[in-house]
Design a protein around this motif. Structure first.
Motif, PDB file in Angstrom:
ATOM      1  N   LYS A  54       0.834  -1.216   0.000  1.00 17.42           N
ATOM      2  CA  LYS A  54       0.000   0.000   0.000  1.00 17.42           C
ATOM      3  C   LYS A  54       0.861   1.255   0.000  1.00 17.42           C
ATOM      4  O   LYS A  54       1.880   1.288   0.682  1.00 17.42           O
ATOM      5  CB  LYS A  54      -0.923   0.012   1.223  1.00 17.42           C
TER       6      LYS A  54
ATOM      7  N   SER B 102       5.456  -5.585  10.592  1.00 17.35           N
ATOM      8  CA  SER B 102       6.899  -5.316  10.698  1.00 17.35           C
ATOM      9  C   SER B 102       7.385  -5.293  12.140  1.00 17.35           C
ATOM     10  O   SER B 102       8.451  -5.802  12.452  1.00 17.35           O
ATOM     11  CB  SER B 102       7.248  -3.973  10.042  1.00 17.35           C
TER      12      SER B 102
ATOM     13  N   ARG C 184       1.923  -9.989   7.707  1.00 15.33           N
ATOM     14  CA  ARG C 184       1.665  -8.917   6.736  1.00 15.33           C
ATOM     15  C   ARG C 184       2.704  -7.816   6.954  1.00 15.33           C
ATOM     16  O   ARG C 184       2.620  -7.079   7.928  1.00 15.33           O
ATOM     17  CB  ARG C 184       0.250  -8.355   6.925  1.00 15.33           C
TER      18      ARG C 184
ATOM     19  N   GLY D 131       4.929  -4.517   5.657  1.00 14.93           N
ATOM     20  CA  GLY D 131       5.098  -3.394   4.740  1.00 14.93           C
ATOM     21  C   GLY D 131       6.433  -2.697   4.955  1.00 14.93           C
ATOM     22  O   GLY D 131       7.377  -2.857   4.184  1.00 14.93           O
ATOM     23  N   THR D 132       6.512  -1.926   6.032  1.00 17.99           N
ATOM     24  CA  THR D 132       7.675  -1.074   6.308  1.00 17.99           C
ATOM     25  C   THR D 132       9.017  -1.813   6.224  1.00 17.99           C
ATOM     26  O   THR D 132       9.968  -1.292   5.643  1.00 17.99           O
ATOM     27  CB  THR D 132       7.523  -0.449   7.715  1.00 17.99           C
TER      28      THR D 132
ATOM     29  N   ARG E 176       6.390   4.588   4.878  1.00 20.70           N
ATOM     30  CA  ARG E 176       5.436   5.127   3.905  1.00 20.70           C
ATOM     31  C   ARG E 176       5.501   6.653   3.927  1.00 20.70           C
ATOM     32  O   ARG E 176       5.515   7.259   4.979  1.00 20.70           O
ATOM     33  CB  ARG E 176       4.020   4.630   4.215  1.00 20.70           C
TER      34      ARG E 176
END
Ligand SMILES: *Cc1c(COP(=O)(O)O)cnc(C)c1O
Length: 236
Positions: A36, A203, A218, A220-221, A227
Motif C-alpha cells: 500500500k 513489521s 503482513r 510493509g515497512t 510510507r
C-alpha cells in the motif's frame, strides 16, 4: 533492487528465526508483502525477487496496480483494508484474498459478486482483539456466529482470522491478543470449520505473532521502507 532484495531476505531471516525459536517450520508461515502507498514498480522489483503475495488497503490502488501489473500473472492479491459495501465489487473481481471481513453484509456482497469463472475468494474474518473503539473487526464473542454464516455462502471460502493488535511495546499484552485470535480459530476448527490461516504479525511484531501461532505475516515497512504519505492503518 539490491536494497529491496536485501530487505526481503532480512524479513525471511526474521521469520525463520522466530519459527525456529518456537520449534515451527518456517514454511508454515507465509509472507504477505504489504505494498500500500508504494508504486507498481516497487511490486515489480519484489516480484522479480520471487515474492508472489501482495497486500493492498485501498480499493483504488488495487484496481490501478492490478491493471499495471497484469503481466506479472503469478501475483496473489490480498485485500487487507477496511471495505465499504459500495466498493466490494472490484475486490470480488480482482482479489484472491480478503482479510478484513467484519460483517455479514460484506461477506454476502463478496459472495454474490465473485465471478463464477474464478476460484472461490479466500476470506478471513477480522477480529477486534484489543477492544479499542477505534479498531475495526468483529467482537471476539461474535466471531463464531459470523463464521458459521460465512461458511454457508457460495464462491467465498473462510480460511481463518485476522487481527491488528493494540500498538504497544508491551510484549505480554501483545501476546495475549494474538493468543485470543488463535483460541478463537481453535474454536472454529473444533466446530468443524476447516480453517488454516491466522493472519497476524506486521513489521514491528512478527516475532511475537509467530510464537503465538501466526501462519501469515503482513509486512510493509520492513520490506519497502517508511510510507511517505499517510495511510489509514491506524484507523483499522
Ligand atoms: C499497513 C498494514 C500492514 C503493514 O504494516 P507495517 O507495520 O508497515 O509492516 C499490515 N496489515 C495491515 C492491515 C495494514 O494496514
Amino acid at each position: 533492487m539490491a536494497t529491496i532484495f536485501t530487505a526481503w531476505q532480512g524479513v525471511q531471516e526474521r521469520i525463520a528465526k522466530a519459527a525456529a525459536a518456537s520449534q515451527r517450520q518456517s514454511s508454515s508461515i507465509s509472507l504477505l508483502a504489504v505494498s500500500k502507498t508504494f508504486p507498481s514498480d516497487a511490486i515489480r522489483s519484489l516480484y522479480s525477487c520471487g515474492q508472489r503475495a501482495f497486500g493492498e488497503n485501498y480499493v483504488q490502488e488495487l484496481i490501478d496496480k492490478h491493471a499495471a501489473l497484469s503481466d506479472c500473472n503469478e501475483i496473489i492479491w490480498h485485500f487487507i483494508g477496511p471495505l465499504q459495501s459500495n466498493k466490494t465489487r472490484s475486490v470480488a473481481e480482482l482479489a484472491d484474498w480478503v482479510h478484513s471481513v467484519d460483517r455479514l453484509k460484506i461477506a454476502e456482497r463478496l459472495s454474490a459478486q465473485r465471478p463464477e469463472h474464478l476460484a472461490d475468494l479466500n476470506v478471513c474474518i477480522q477480529v477486534n482483539v484489543s477492544g479499542e473503539a477505534s479498531k475495526s473487526g468483529v467482537a471476539p464473542d461474535e466471531c463464531m456466529a459470523l463464521a458459521t454464516k460465512i461458511c454457508q455462502l457460495p464462491r467465498i471460502k473462510l480460511r481463518g482470522l485476522m487481527c491488528i493488535p493494540e500498538s504497544t511495546q508491551d510484549l505480554t499484552q501483545l501476546a495475549k491478543q494474538f493468543t485470543l485470535l488463535r483460541n478463537l480459530q481453535n474454536q472454529l476448527i473444533t466446530a468443524g470449520m476447516d480453517t488454516d490461516t491466522l493472519s497476524m504479525g506486521m513489521s514491528g511484531d512478527l516475532e511475537t505473532a509467530i510464537s503465538e501461532g501466526s501462519t501469515l505475516v503482513r509486512v510493509g515497512t520492513a520490506l519497502f521502507g517508511a510510507r511517505s504519505y499517510p495511510d489509514n492503518s491506524s484507523l483499522l
